[in-house]
Write a protein that holds these residues in place. Structure first.
Motif, PDB file in Angstrom:
ATOM      1  N   UNK A 193      -1.058 -10.484   8.711  1.00 15.78           N
ATOM      2  CA  UNK A 193      -0.847  -9.851   7.412  1.00 15.78           C
ATOM      3  C   UNK A 193       0.249  -8.791   7.546  1.00 15.78           C
ATOM      4  N   UNK A 194       0.931  -8.482   6.438  1.00 12.46           N
ATOM      5  CA  UNK A 194       1.969  -7.456   6.440  1.00 12.46           C
ATOM      6  C   UNK A 194       1.870  -6.612   5.180  1.00 12.46           C
ATOM      7  N   UNK A 195       2.311  -5.355   5.309  1.00 10.40           N
ATOM      8  CA  UNK A 195       2.377  -4.440   4.168  1.00 10.40           C
ATOM      9  C   UNK A 195       3.827  -4.398   3.698  1.00 10.40           C
ATOM     10  N   UNK A 196       4.069  -4.821   2.443  1.00 13.46           N
ATOM     11  CA  UNK A 196       5.407  -4.806   1.866  1.00 13.46           C
ATOM     12  C   UNK A 196       5.518  -3.634   0.892  1.00 13.46           C
ATOM     13  N   UNK A 197       6.712  -3.025   0.850  1.00 11.86           N
ATOM     14  CA  UNK A 197       6.969  -1.935  -0.086  1.00 11.86           C
ATOM     15  C   UNK A 197       8.443  -1.961  -0.463  1.00 11.86           C
ATOM     16  N   UNK A 198       8.798  -1.180  -1.464  1.00 18.06           N
ATOM     17  CA  UNK A 198      10.202  -1.077  -1.853  1.00 18.06           C
ATOM     18  C   UNK A 198      10.969  -0.259  -0.818  1.00 18.06           C
ATOM     19  N   UNK A 199      12.263  -0.553  -0.677  1.00 19.31           N
ATOM     20  CA  UNK A 199      13.099   0.163   0.281  1.00 19.31           C
ATOM     21  C   UNK A 199      13.036   1.661   0.003  1.00 19.31           C
ATOM     22  N   UNK A 200      12.979   2.425   1.087  1.00 17.51           N
ATOM     23  CA  UNK A 200      12.877   3.870   0.953  1.00 17.51           C
ATOM     24  C   UNK A 200      11.468   4.390   1.084  1.00 17.51           C
ATOM     25  N   UNK A 201      10.479   3.487   1.064  1.00 17.88           N
ATOM     26  CA  UNK A 201       9.086   3.900   1.225  1.00 17.88           C
ATOM     27  C   UNK A 201       8.800   4.206   2.687  1.00 17.88           C
ATOM     28  N   UNK A 202       8.008   5.224   2.934  1.00 14.50           N
ATOM     29  CA  UNK A 202       7.682   5.608   4.306  1.00 14.50           C
ATOM     30  C   UNK A 202       6.917   4.500   5.015  1.00 14.50           C
ATOM     31  N   UNK A 203       7.095   4.420   6.328  1.00 12.46           N
ATOM     32  CA  UNK A 203       6.418   3.414   7.133  1.00 12.46           C
ATOM     33  C   UNK A 203       4.911   3.682   7.172  1.00 12.46           C
ATOM     34  N   UNK A 204       4.119   2.609   7.165  1.00 14.67           N
ATOM     35  CA  UNK A 204       2.661   2.715   7.247  1.00 14.67           C
ATOM     36  C   UNK A 204       2.231   2.258   8.630  1.00 14.67           C
ATOM     37  N   UNK A 205       1.625   3.162   9.395  1.00 11.30           N
ATOM     38  CA  UNK A 205       1.208   2.826  10.757  1.00 11.30           C
ATOM     39  C   UNK A 205      -0.290   2.580  10.864  1.00 11.30           C
ATOM     40  N   UNK A 206      -1.067   2.918   9.827  1.00 13.18           N
ATOM     41  CA  UNK A 206      -2.514   2.750   9.853  1.00 13.18           C
ATOM     42  C   UNK A 206      -2.999   2.447   8.445  1.00 13.18           C
ATOM     43  N   UNK A 207      -3.947   1.504   8.330  1.00 11.84           N
ATOM     44  CA  UNK A 207      -4.434   1.115   7.005  1.00 11.84           C
ATOM     45  C   UNK A 207      -5.103   2.269   6.268  1.00 11.84           C
ATOM     46  N   UNK A 208      -5.615   3.240   6.995  1.00 15.34           N
ATOM     47  CA  UNK A 208      -6.254   4.384   6.339  1.00 15.34           C
ATOM     48  C   UNK A 208      -5.258   5.195   5.509  1.00 15.34           C
ATOM     49  N   UNK A 209      -3.962   5.044   5.801  1.00 14.94           N
ATOM     50  CA  UNK A 209      -2.940   5.739   5.021  1.00 14.94           C
ATOM     51  C   UNK A 209      -2.824   5.175   3.604  1.00 14.94           C
ATOM     52  N   UNK A 210      -3.487   4.040   3.354  1.00 12.30           N
ATOM     53  CA  UNK A 210      -3.440   3.418   2.026  1.00 12.30           C
ATOM     54  C   UNK A 210      -4.484   3.999   1.078  1.00 12.30           C
ATOM     55  N   UNK A 211      -5.288   4.921   1.557  1.00 14.15           N
ATOM     56  CA  UNK A 211      -6.296   5.551   0.704  1.00 14.15           C
ATOM     57  C   UNK A 211      -5.630   6.192  -0.507  1.00 14.15           C
ATOM     58  N   UNK A 212      -6.156   5.894  -1.698  1.00 17.70           N
ATOM     59  CA  UNK A 212      -5.629   6.448  -2.934  1.00 17.70           C
ATOM     60  C   UNK A 212      -4.405   5.730  -3.474  1.00 17.70           C
ATOM     61  N   UNK A 213      -3.907   4.704  -2.771  1.00 17.89           N
ATOM     62  CA  UNK A 213      -2.717   3.982  -3.214  1.00 17.89           C
ATOM     63  C   UNK A 213      -3.095   2.775  -4.075  1.00 17.89           C
ATOM     64  N   UNK A 214      -2.098   2.289  -4.830  1.00 20.68           N
ATOM     65  CA  UNK A 214      -2.279   1.085  -5.658  1.00 20.68           C
ATOM     66  C   UNK A 214      -1.769  -0.108  -4.853  1.00 20.68           C
ATOM     67  N   UNK A 215      -2.666  -1.028  -4.518  1.00 18.51           N
ATOM     68  CA  UNK A 215      -2.351  -2.144  -3.629  1.00 18.51           C
ATOM     69  C   UNK A 215      -2.450  -3.462  -4.385  1.00 18.51           C
ATOM     70  N   UNK A 216      -1.398  -4.272  -4.268  1.00 21.94           N
ATOM     71  CA  UNK A 216      -1.400  -5.601  -4.888  1.00 21.94           C
ATOM     72  C   UNK A 216      -1.876  -6.595  -3.835  1.00 21.94           C
ATOM     73  N   UNK A 217      -2.951  -7.325  -4.119  1.00 22.87           N
ATOM     74  CA  UNK A 217      -3.481  -8.322  -3.186  1.00 22.87           C
ATOM     75  C   UNK A 217      -3.807  -9.596  -3.947  1.00 22.87           C
ATOM     76  N   UNK A 218      -3.885 -10.694  -3.208  1.00 23.59           N
ATOM     77  CA  UNK A 218      -4.213 -11.981  -3.825  1.00 23.59           C
ATOM     78  C   UNK A 218      -5.711 -12.053  -4.127  1.00 23.59           C
TER      79      UNK A 218
END
Length: 556
Positions: A118-143
């Motif tokens: 699996x991979x985390x995609x974002x728009x250019x300029x977005x900070x790198x994500x090194x841990x899934x816990x950093x996604x807390x509070x974010x809006x995530x698009x999933x299938x």
């Protein structure tokens, strides 16, 4: 009389019931197995431009149906709908589903036929994500219904999920500027990003969550699953699954040659070896009085058997190594150009900041130093990855069996001329004295001109590498050994080969140039090609005085 009258209809009715059951079982046996998959999950499964199911999973399913003698009906749709249809009994099996312990409550899985990250995609300029816990509070698009949807439903990570039907819908939505991240399978995400020209989105973290990926049925439907598992095992053992895998999921640049049925060949060789070894034991017991006369012959036979067994085992090793290297090679070949493009785009911004504010640190080093070194570092990584690809291709060439039913007639002189043209630069850089003597006319022989070119190129390149100065010469000539055999001789005046190494030249991975990047596969591949053509390749060498390679073929 009443007993006889009542008994006859009972027997007749039982007979009709038996016939009906047989007919029903035949009808059921002939009914196709309904196989489901995702309509937009390339390169694994997707609807092609002709509106037909296609991809790695689809071709694998059809191959399993062929070897198992079953009929399949492949239906692709939105993933959530496909899972619902399986649960409702409208589909029998899914041809690709990621394994997780949570899913084992409802599904049974076959052995895996791929590994999906699996991979985390974002728009250019977005900070790198090194841990899934950093996604807390974010809006995530999933299938919807996908493995990441299942993961977040049972995870402690509090994020807002935006559900879509396909990976392409997730990436388009992210590219349009909506929401924070899209979590999709790595290879499908990279393929779709390129296909849809979504140049403003990139992976912002390393691939994670490697999942075993295989066939799945509803819990308890083990008989059906066993058919697909058995078919998959057959395809793996015959090499056909590897061939399909390389076609769809191998490195971006393929040499186009299919893998042969290594497992089947290995089994056959092992069986033959067992028969021969058994024959040798019996022969020794029966002919005890002739042991002394036969000692030398038996020793030679044992050497051949050991070599054949070693080659069979090496074929299995090569298949596994190439398979495992293909996955990371694919990722590197896909991602390194993206990183290069990213740095090219960011370089102007970094340089402007440097001009305005002076030197600053990146990764603990001064920017003024890193700006000159990063491009060469990226280029070195790409060159190294391409070298890995070439080594894998050499391993494939070594393991591949070539068909014996060649129809092409080869002119040895013409093939030699082509080979010399291909390595002209290497020759000119290595020596000032390069002499070629052609015997004309020369009869032809049967085989593959391309393969013989490969052998001649290996011999010439090895001769060039053996020279210790450009004043030493390389001499090549073609000639008739006798009316049934023609020869090509490559003789160099280089450093020669030590006597204890002369018999090891064709051993896989043996090389005296390990420190110069030699892999030890060139001459072993050449020897195998010559054997497949019914020819011979022998070496004569005197240390410090040069080496002569003599290539011999039977006249057509």
């Amino acid at each position: 009389m009443s007993i006889k009258i009542n008994a006859m209809p009972s027997i007749y009715q039982s007979f009709l019931l038996f016939i009906g059951l047989c007919t029903a079982s035949i009808t059921l046996a002939d009914a196709p197995i309904h196989v489901g998959g995702d309509l937009n999950y390339p390169p694994y499964e997707f609807i092609n431009e002709n509106g037909k199911p296609d991809g790695y999973n689809t071709e694998l399913t059809r191959a399993i149906a062929e070897v198992m003698g079953i009929e399949v009906d492949i239906q692709l749709g939105s993933w959530d709908d496909i899972r619902s249809r399986l649960e409702q009994g409208k589909l029998d099996v899914l041809q690709g589903m990621a394994y997780s312990t949570g899913r084992t409550d409802n599904y049974n899985f076959s052995p895996p036929h791929a590994l999906v990250h699996q991979s985390i995609f974002a728009r250019k300029g977005t900070a790198k994500v090194s841990d899934l816990n950093e996604l807390t509070g974010k809006e995530l698009i999933v299938q919807r219904g996908g493995v990441m949807h299942d993961f977040f439903l049972h995870s402690d990570i509090k994020a807002k999920l935006i559900l879509v039907d396909t990976h392409s819908a997730a990436l388009r939505l992210l590219s349009s500027g909506k929401y924070d991240y899209a979590l999709v399978a790595n290879l499908p995400g990279l393929y779709l990003g390129k296909e849809l020209a979504l140049s403003n989105i990139i992976p912002v973290g390393r691939p994670f969550g490697a999942k075993q990926y295989g066939y799945a049925v509803m819990k308890g439907n083990r008989d059906l699953l066993a058919q697909f598992s058995e078919g998959l095992a057959i395809l793996k053992n015959t090499g056909r699954q590897q061939e399909i895998y390389d076609k769809w999921l191998g490195p971006l640049e393929q040499d186009g040659f299919p893998w042969k049925k290594i497992g089947l060949i290995t089994g056959s060789i092992s069986g033959i070896l067992l028969v021969i070894l058994g024959g040798i034991v019996i022969w020794n017991r029966m002919l005890t009085r002739e042991v002394s006369r036969r000692t030398n012959e038996l020793k030679q036979q044992q050497k051949q058997l050991m070599q054949a067994d070693k080659m069979a085992s090496l074929g299995i090793l090569v298949s596994g190594v190439a398979h495992e290297i293909n996955n990371p090679s694919s990722l590197l070949l896909l991602n390194l150009p993206v990183i290069q493009e990213f740095y090219d785009d960011a370089e102007d911004i970094l340089e402007a900041h440097y001009q305005e504010h002076g030197d600053f640190y990146i990764a603990g080093l001064e920017y003024s130093r890193m700006r000159d070194e990063i491009p060469s570092m990226l280029q070195d990584m790409l060159i190294g990855t391409q070298k890995i690809r070439r080594i894998v291709n050499d391993l494939k060439d070594f393991a591949r069996e070539t068909p014996d039913n060649w129809k092409e007639q080869i002119d040895l002189n013409e093939t030699l001329e082509v080979a010399i043209r291909l390595v002209d630069k290497t020759i000119r850089q290595s020596c000032d004295q390069f002499n070629v003597e052609y015997t004309r006319p020369l009869p032809s022989f049967y085989g593959s001109a391309q393969k013989i070119e490969q052998v001649i190129i290996n011999l010439i390149v090895n001769a060039c590498q053996a020279l210790e100065s450009s004043n030493q010469a390389i001499n090549i000539r073609t000639f008739l050994k006798d009316e049934n055999h023609l020869c090509l001789e490559v003789w160099d005046q280089g450093k020669g080969i030590e006597p204890h190494n002369i018999n090891r030249l064709c051993d896989p991975f043996f090389t005296t140039r390990r420190e110069d990047g030699g892999t030890g596969l060139g001459l072993s591949i050449s020897s195998k090609i010559v054997q497949e053509h019914g020819g011979s390749l022998v070496y004569e060498s005197i240390p410090k005085h040069g080496t002569k390679a003599i290539l011999t073929f039977s006249v057509a």
